[in-house]
Design a protein around this motif. Structure first.
Motif, PDB file in Angstrom:
ATOM      1  N   GLY A 201     -25.191 -34.295  28.636  1.00 25.31           N
ATOM      2  CA  GLY A 201     -25.850 -33.322  27.750  1.00 25.31           C
ATOM      3  C   GLY A 201     -25.556 -32.218  27.027  1.00 25.31           C
ATOM      4  N   ALA A 202     -24.425 -31.544  28.086  1.00 25.81           N
ATOM      5  CA  ALA A 202     -23.876 -30.192  27.692  1.00 25.81           C
ATOM      6  C   ALA A 202     -23.549 -30.348  25.976  1.00 25.81           C
ATOM      7  N   ALA A 203     -23.213 -29.672  24.531  1.00 24.69           N
ATOM      8  CA  ALA A 203     -23.382 -29.204  23.100  1.00 24.69           C
ATOM      9  C   ALA A 203     -21.497 -29.855  23.391  1.00 24.69           C
ATOM     10  N   ARG A 204     -21.000 -30.754  22.778  1.00 24.62           N
ATOM     11  CA  ARG A 204     -20.617 -31.722  22.260  1.00 24.62           C
ATOM     12  C   ARG A 204     -19.512 -32.278  21.226  1.00 24.62           C
ATOM     13  N   ASP A 205     -18.018 -31.858  20.908  1.00 23.62           N
ATOM     14  CA  ASP A 205     -17.778 -32.638  19.418  1.00 23.62           C
ATOM     15  C   ASP A 205     -17.245 -33.486  19.947  1.00 23.62           C
ATOM     16  N   LEU A 206     -17.786 -35.016  19.517  1.00 29.64           N
ATOM     17  CA  LEU A 206     -17.562 -36.167  19.639  1.00 29.64           C
ATOM     18  C   LEU A 206     -16.833 -37.061  18.345  1.00 29.64           C
ATOM     19  N   PRO A 207     -15.705 -37.540  18.966  1.00 32.27           N
ATOM     20  CA  PRO A 207     -14.961 -37.995  18.439  1.00 32.27           C
ATOM     21  C   PRO A 207     -15.506 -39.769  17.767  1.00 32.27           C
ATOM     22  N   ALA A 208     -15.468 -40.077  16.037  1.00 31.46           N
ATOM     23  CA  ALA A 208     -15.670 -41.330  15.918  1.00 31.46           C
ATOM     24  C   ALA A 208     -14.850 -42.591  17.044  1.00 31.46           C
ATOM     25  N   SER A 209     -15.582 -43.181  17.125  1.00 34.31           N
ATOM     26  CA  SER A 209     -15.097 -44.398  17.952  1.00 34.31           C
ATOM     27  C   SER A 209     -14.977 -46.300  17.682  1.00 34.31           C
ATOM     28  N   ARG A 210     -14.194 -46.823  17.260  1.00 35.13           N
ATOM     29  CA  ARG A 210     -14.867 -47.622  16.698  1.00 35.13           C
ATOM     30  C   ARG A 210     -15.116 -48.967  17.951  1.00 35.13           C
ATOM     31  N   THR A 211     -14.142 -48.524  18.780  1.00 36.38           N
ATOM     32  CA  THR A 211     -14.758 -49.233  19.636  1.00 36.38           C
ATOM     33  C   THR A 211     -15.348 -49.092  20.505  1.00 36.38           C
ATOM     34  N   THR A 212     -16.410 -47.627  20.825  1.00 35.96           N
ATOM     35  CA  THR A 212     -17.249 -47.877  21.606  1.00 35.96           C
ATOM     36  C   THR A 212     -18.440 -48.432  20.709  1.00 35.96           C
ATOM     37  N   ALA A 213     -18.572 -48.543  18.995  1.00 33.64           N
ATOM     38  CA  ALA A 213     -19.353 -48.660  18.048  1.00 33.64           C
ATOM     39  C   ALA A 213     -19.847 -49.723  18.480  1.00 33.64           C
ATOM     40  N   THR A 214     -18.254 -50.997  18.328  1.00 38.27           N
ATOM     41  CA  THR A 214     -18.012 -52.474  18.698  1.00 38.27           C
ATOM     42  C   THR A 214     -19.066 -52.504  20.009  1.00 38.27           C
ATOM     43  N   VAL A 215     -18.985 -51.986  21.171  1.00 39.43           N
ATOM     44  CA  VAL A 215     -19.970 -52.368  22.461  1.00 39.43           C
ATOM     45  C   VAL A 215     -20.869 -52.564  22.279  1.00 39.43           C
ATOM     46  N   TYR A 216     -21.482 -51.710  21.573  1.00 40.30           N
ATOM     47  CA  TYR A 216     -22.877 -50.713  21.157  1.00 40.30           C
ATOM     48  C   TYR A 216     -23.164 -52.044  19.960  1.00 40.30           C
ATOM     49  N   THR A 217     -22.482 -52.737  19.189  1.00 38.53           N
ATOM     50  CA  THR A 217     -22.912 -53.659  18.382  1.00 38.53           C
ATOM     51  C   THR A 217     -23.153 -55.262  19.349  1.00 38.53           C
ATOM     52  N   LEU A 218     -22.282 -55.156  19.591  1.00 35.95           N
ATOM     53  CA  LEU A 218     -22.155 -56.321  20.235  1.00 35.95           C
ATOM     54  C   LEU A 218     -23.426 -56.024  21.239  1.00 35.95           C
ATOM     55  N   GLY A 219     -24.056 -55.616  21.808  1.00 41.29           N
ATOM     56  CA  GLY A 219     -25.006 -54.877  23.215  1.00 41.29           C
ATOM     57  C   GLY A 219     -26.234 -55.442  22.418  1.00 41.29           C
ATOM     58  N   ALA A 220     -26.433 -54.567  21.410  1.00 41.00           N
ATOM     59  CA  ALA A 220     -27.224 -55.245  20.127  1.00 41.00           C
ATOM     60  C   ALA A 220     -27.536 -56.608  19.492  1.00 41.00           C
TER      61      ALA A 220
END
Length: 230
Positions: A201-220
């Motif tokens: 929940g804290a403020a933070r800078d999130l780097p781009a992550s193709r791996t994470t994006a792929t996991v979410y897309t496969l889940g979708a």
């Protein structure tokens, strides 16, 4: 209404109760400065209980009212077809949500800190709890399965309403337990919650992550496949 059916619905309600929306709101009330300030301007105890119970009451009312509405709609001529499209809509919305999260992880972004709004108070706690729970319900797959089982069993209105009321109570149990433990254990619980807050929940800078994006897309895609096949 058989004991087996009632036990199955109770299990679904317990599974459904571990939802991030209402639990997250109670956590903010116990932890964040916004929650402390509105809970009696820094006074813990009564103010926090009022706020948290307002959230819980709003959540319970939403679960019961929408459940009754869906059950009533399912009593029409197209019972099976209506529930089928309700389930498909729920899975479809979940797939879109996963896909949206995945696409957002393709580029770096700044995540603002999660905080209670300045207008949050005992007067707005109930409607906030109701709205947040309503927004989260499309992802509550056990909820729709439980209603489908009630309809398939030919449960009458009085019994169905009692079961839906019980479902709403079980749905809110983790929030109530968290509130009680947080008030009794005090700083020890808040320290543990603070570690979770710093992670999610804290403020933070999130780097781009193709791996994470792929996991979410496969889940979708997987959830979308379920939406089409149910």
């Amino acid at each position: 209404m058989t004991a087996g059916l009632l036990a199955g619905i109770a299990g679904l309600a317990l599974l459904d109760s571990f939802n991030p929306a209402t639990i997250g709101l109670v956590t903010l009330i116990l932890l964040l400065p916004g929650g402390r300030s509105h809970a009696g301007r820094g006074r813990r105890g009564t103010g926090q209980v009022v706020l948290a119970l307002g959230i819980v009451a709003g959540a319970a009312l939403t679960v019961f009212a929408l459940g009754a509405a869906i059950y009533a709609a399912a009593q029409g001529a197209a019972v099976a077809g209506g529930l089928l499209w309700v389930r498909r809509a729920a899975f479809g919305l979940a797939a879109l949500a996963l896909l949206a999260v995945g696409l957002r992880r393709l580029r770096p972004r700044h995540r603002a800190a999660v905080a209670l709004p300045s207008w949050f108070s005992p007067w707005t706690a109930v409607p906030v709890g109701a709205v947040i729970t309503a927004v989260d319900l499309p992802n509550a797959f056990p909820y729709f399965v439980a209603i489908e089982r009630l309809v398939a069993a030919g449960t009458g209105w009085p019994v169905a309403l009692l079961v839906l009321a019980g479902y709403a109570v079980v749905y809110c149990l983790p929030c109530l337990v968290l509130l009680v433990v947080g008030l009794l254990r005090g700083d020890r619980v808040r320290q543990r919650l603070d570690r979770l807050y710093q992670r999610f929940g804290a403020a933070r800078d999130l780097p781009a992550s193709r791996t994470t994006a792929t996991v979410y897309t496969l889940g979708a895609l997987a959830v979308a496949g379920i939406a089409v096949s149910v």
